[in-house]
Design a protein around this motif. Structure first.
Motif, PDB file in Angstrom:
ATOM      1  N   ASN A  97       0.854  -1.199   0.000  1.00 49.50           N
ATOM      2  CA  ASN A  97       0.000   0.000   0.000  1.00 49.50           C
ATOM      3  C   ASN A  97       0.884   1.242   0.000  1.00 49.50           C
ATOM      4  N   LEU A  98       0.298   2.359  -0.407  1.00 52.19           N
ATOM      5  CA  LEU A  98       1.079   3.568  -0.663  1.00 52.19           C
ATOM      6  C   LEU A  98       1.763   4.091   0.593  1.00 52.19           C
ATOM      7  N   GLU A 102       5.771   4.478   0.538  1.00 49.56           N
ATOM      8  CA  GLU A 102       6.337   5.834   0.593  1.00 49.56           C
ATOM      9  C   GLU A 102       7.136   6.059   1.874  1.00 49.56           C
ATOM     10  N   ILE A 117       4.244   5.076  -8.698  1.00 50.11           N
ATOM     11  CA  ILE A 117       3.982   3.961  -7.781  1.00 50.11           C
ATOM     12  C   ILE A 117       2.551   3.505  -7.990  1.00 50.11           C
ATOM     13  N   THR A 119      -0.070   0.967  -6.638  1.00 48.06           N
ATOM     14  CA  THR A 119      -0.292   0.097  -5.481  1.00 48.06           C
ATOM     15  C   THR A 119      -1.671   0.378  -4.898  1.00 48.06           C
ATOM     16  N   PRO A 121      -4.233   2.182  -2.619  1.00 45.70           N
ATOM     17  CA  PRO A 121      -4.258   3.499  -1.973  1.00 45.70           C
ATOM     18  C   PRO A 121      -4.389   3.367  -0.453  1.00 45.70           C
ATOM     19  N   HIS A 135      -6.663  -1.399  -4.918  1.00 42.26           N
ATOM     20  CA  HIS A 135      -6.271  -0.714  -6.157  1.00 42.26           C
ATOM     21  C   HIS A 135      -7.397  -0.801  -7.176  1.00 42.26           C
TER      22      HIS A 135
END
Length: 272
Positions: A97-98, A102, A117, A119, A121, A135
């Motif tokens: 997941n983001l 990140e 990216i 992936t 959310p 997603h």
């Protein structure tokens, strides 16, 4: 080198573990996770686990600190930076997941090296709870792929997003790195002249080995971050040398054509 796109899976490819399992295990919720796993899709389960952890008093800061400890092979970060420095366009396609991705990339100093990216959310809601969404909204409709989990078909991402952009931007080569069964579908979408780098003795490698002829791309397996770096940079340099050779060959052909024209005898003037 602008013609090369390198697509990375994230879990067990860039990092050495599954980020979902890592967070759940490190925050002491493994038993609950295993209890709920048979009852719902993985992606939905992770959203539920974030709710449970929040109710137990675990904060976003706790999750961030766990993510900062995520194991990674020491050669992976230099490999990513080198590929970027050589002019490659780097992307991530992941069923994590983001927020997790990140946070880890920022901690490693890698966030600026990836142009995209793809992936699941995620966001932090008003209560401070991490929410994770699919997603692909499989409640509304299916993505139609029997090989992939309901929340994400990486093959659709490769085919409809990345390969489409390759065509429009004139980019030629795609290198895909992955390890899991979810990376098999996108590997099947790769074309001749592309490259797939499956992690050896992981599900993607095993699936490819069952019938390698189904894969149009060249196959280059790797075992750890050191081999990932070595093979990836070798592939990039090999592609670059081939492109340079084609450019030089085309230039030589043009020069030879010009020389041939110059060698022709001058036309005689026509008498009036």
């Amino acid at each position: 080198m602008a013609g090369i796109v390198v697509v990375f899976d994230f879990d067990k490819t860039i990092i050495e573990c599954d980020s979902d399992n890592w967070v759940v295990d490190e925050l002491g919720a493994t038993d609950l996770f295993n209890q709920l796993l048979p009852t719902m899709p993985w992606n939905s389960l992770m959203d539920r686990m974030m709710k449970e952890l929040h109710s137990q008093g675990k904060t976003i800061e706790d999750i961030v600190e766990v993510l900062k400890r995520t194991p990674i092979h020491p050669r992976v970060v230099p490999a990513i930076k080198a590929a970027h420095a050589l002019g490659c366009d780097l992307k991530i396609v992941s069923d994590a997941n983001l927020f997790f991705i990140e946070t880890i990339l920022k901690h490693l100093g890698l966030e600026e090296f990836f142009s995209e990216i793809n992936t699941n959310p995620s966001y932090v809601d008003e209560q401070g709870r991490l929410r994770i969404s699919p997603h692909h909204d499989f409640i509304k409709c299916s993505h139609g792929c029997s090989l992939c989990p309901p929340n994400m078909c990486k093959g659709v991402v490769i085919e409809e997003r990345i390969q489409t952009s390759l065509s429009s931007e004139g980019k030629k080569k795609l290198i895909y790195l992955g390890d899991g069964s979810g990376d098999y579908c996108p590997s099947l979408k790769l074309k001749e002249g592309d490259f797939v780098m499956p992690r050896k003795n992981f599900p993607l490698f095993d699936l490819i080995c069952k019938d390698p002829l189904l894969i149009k791309a060249d196959i280059h397996e790797w075992t750890d971050g050191e081999e990932l770096e070595h093979i990836l940079l070798n592939l990039i340099n090999t592609i670059a040398m081939e492109e340079n050779a084609q450019f030089i060959s085309a230039a030589d052909c043009k020069l030879q054509t010009m020389s041939a024209h110059e060698a022709l005898p001058q036309a005689l003037p026509v008498r009036q």
